[in-house]
Design a protein around this motif. Structure first.
Motif, PDB file in Angstrom:
ATOM      1  N   GLN A  54      37.459  78.435  37.673  1.00  0.00           N
ATOM      2  CA  GLN A  54      37.927  78.444  36.300  1.00  0.00           C
ATOM      3  C   GLN A  54      39.366  78.926  36.268  1.00  0.00           C
ATOM      4  O   GLN A  54      39.693  79.994  36.787  1.00  0.00           O
ATOM      5  CB  GLN A  54      37.061  79.348  35.418  1.00  0.00           C
ATOM      6  N   GLN A 149      46.078  71.893  36.775  1.00  0.00           N
ATOM      7  CA  GLN A 149      45.083  72.621  35.990  1.00  0.00           C
ATOM      8  C   GLN A 149      45.766  73.308  34.823  1.00  0.00           C
ATOM      9  O   GLN A 149      46.916  73.750  34.938  1.00  0.00           O
ATOM     10  CB  GLN A 149      44.377  73.677  36.837  1.00  0.00           C
ATOM     11  N   ASP A 153      40.384  75.150  32.046  1.00  0.00           N
ATOM     12  CA  ASP A 153      39.740  74.168  32.920  1.00  0.00           C
ATOM     13  C   ASP A 153      38.701  74.834  33.807  1.00  0.00           C
ATOM     14  O   ASP A 153      38.944  75.892  34.384  1.00  0.00           O
ATOM     15  CB  ASP A 153      40.758  73.463  33.817  1.00  0.00           C
ATOM     16  N   ASN A 163      36.985  71.565  30.017  1.00  0.00           N
ATOM     17  CA  ASN A 163      37.793  72.666  29.525  1.00  0.00           C
ATOM     18  C   ASN A 163      36.964  73.430  28.495  1.00  0.00           C
ATOM     19  O   ASN A 163      36.354  72.811  27.613  1.00  0.00           O
ATOM     20  CB  ASN A 163      39.096  72.161  28.910  1.00  0.00           C
TER      21      ASN A 163
END
Length: 176
Positions: A54, A149, A153, A163
């Motif tokens: 993440q 990214q 995301d 997302n």
């Protein structure tokens, strides 16, 4: 692939729990901005461990908490966070889609390099009936987000990317 996607999306709330919800008077610290490797491991092997990445920022964590709090207040009869000697303790009772989930989570570590959330929960009602779960969420800061990214995301197993800012549209993909 579709089963893996459903499993991954259904685990997203646990992943988001690891983002430190600010649902009570005690607020957990925000995570360090950048890329986090997050492993969700179910005790007893009922489901395989899931590893996600993440990309986050302070703004995304704050935004998610402000979006998540009203839903929690609407669906949860109890949401408590307490500061403990080694971290934080969170207790909640929430009902969604006819299922009531009572959970207890203990968070330790720091939100700059690594933290762990141990969650025990009991689900009652709905299509699954009565079920007990133990999940460990282990998160480790991996550095800056990768090229391409953006904050929010999440890269799921199999490379599926979503997302958290788009969470509402993904909820419809989870079977009820």
């Amino acid at each position: 692939m579709r089963r893996s996607l459903r499993l991954s999306i259904s685990l997203l709330p646990l992943l988001l729990l690891s983002a430190a919800p600010a649902l009570a008077e005690v607020q957990l610290p925000l995570r360090k901005a950048g890329l986090w490797d997050i492993k969700l491991d179910h005790e007893g092997g009922r489901m395989p461990a899931v590893v996600v990445q993440q990309c986050t920022s302070e703004a995304v964590d704050r935004e998610f908490m402000s979006d998540f709090a009203p839903s929690a207040k609407q669906n949860c009869s109890k949401t408590e966070i307490q500061k403990a000697a080694t971290g934080y303790v969170m207790d909640s009772v929430c009902t969604m889609a006819g299922t009531t989930v009572t959970s207890h989570a203990e968070t330790s570590g720091d939100f700059n390099s690594a933290y762990t959330v141990n969650v025990t929960s009991h689900s009652q009602g709905g299509k699954l009936g009565s079920q007990d779960n133990k999940v460990t969420i282990a998160a480790k800061w991996a550095g800056p987000c990768k090229e391409g990214q953006k904050p929010g995301d999440v890269v799921m197993p199999g490379g599926f990317k979503m997302n958290v800012r788009d969470f509402e549209k993904y909820k419809s993909m989870v079977p009820h």
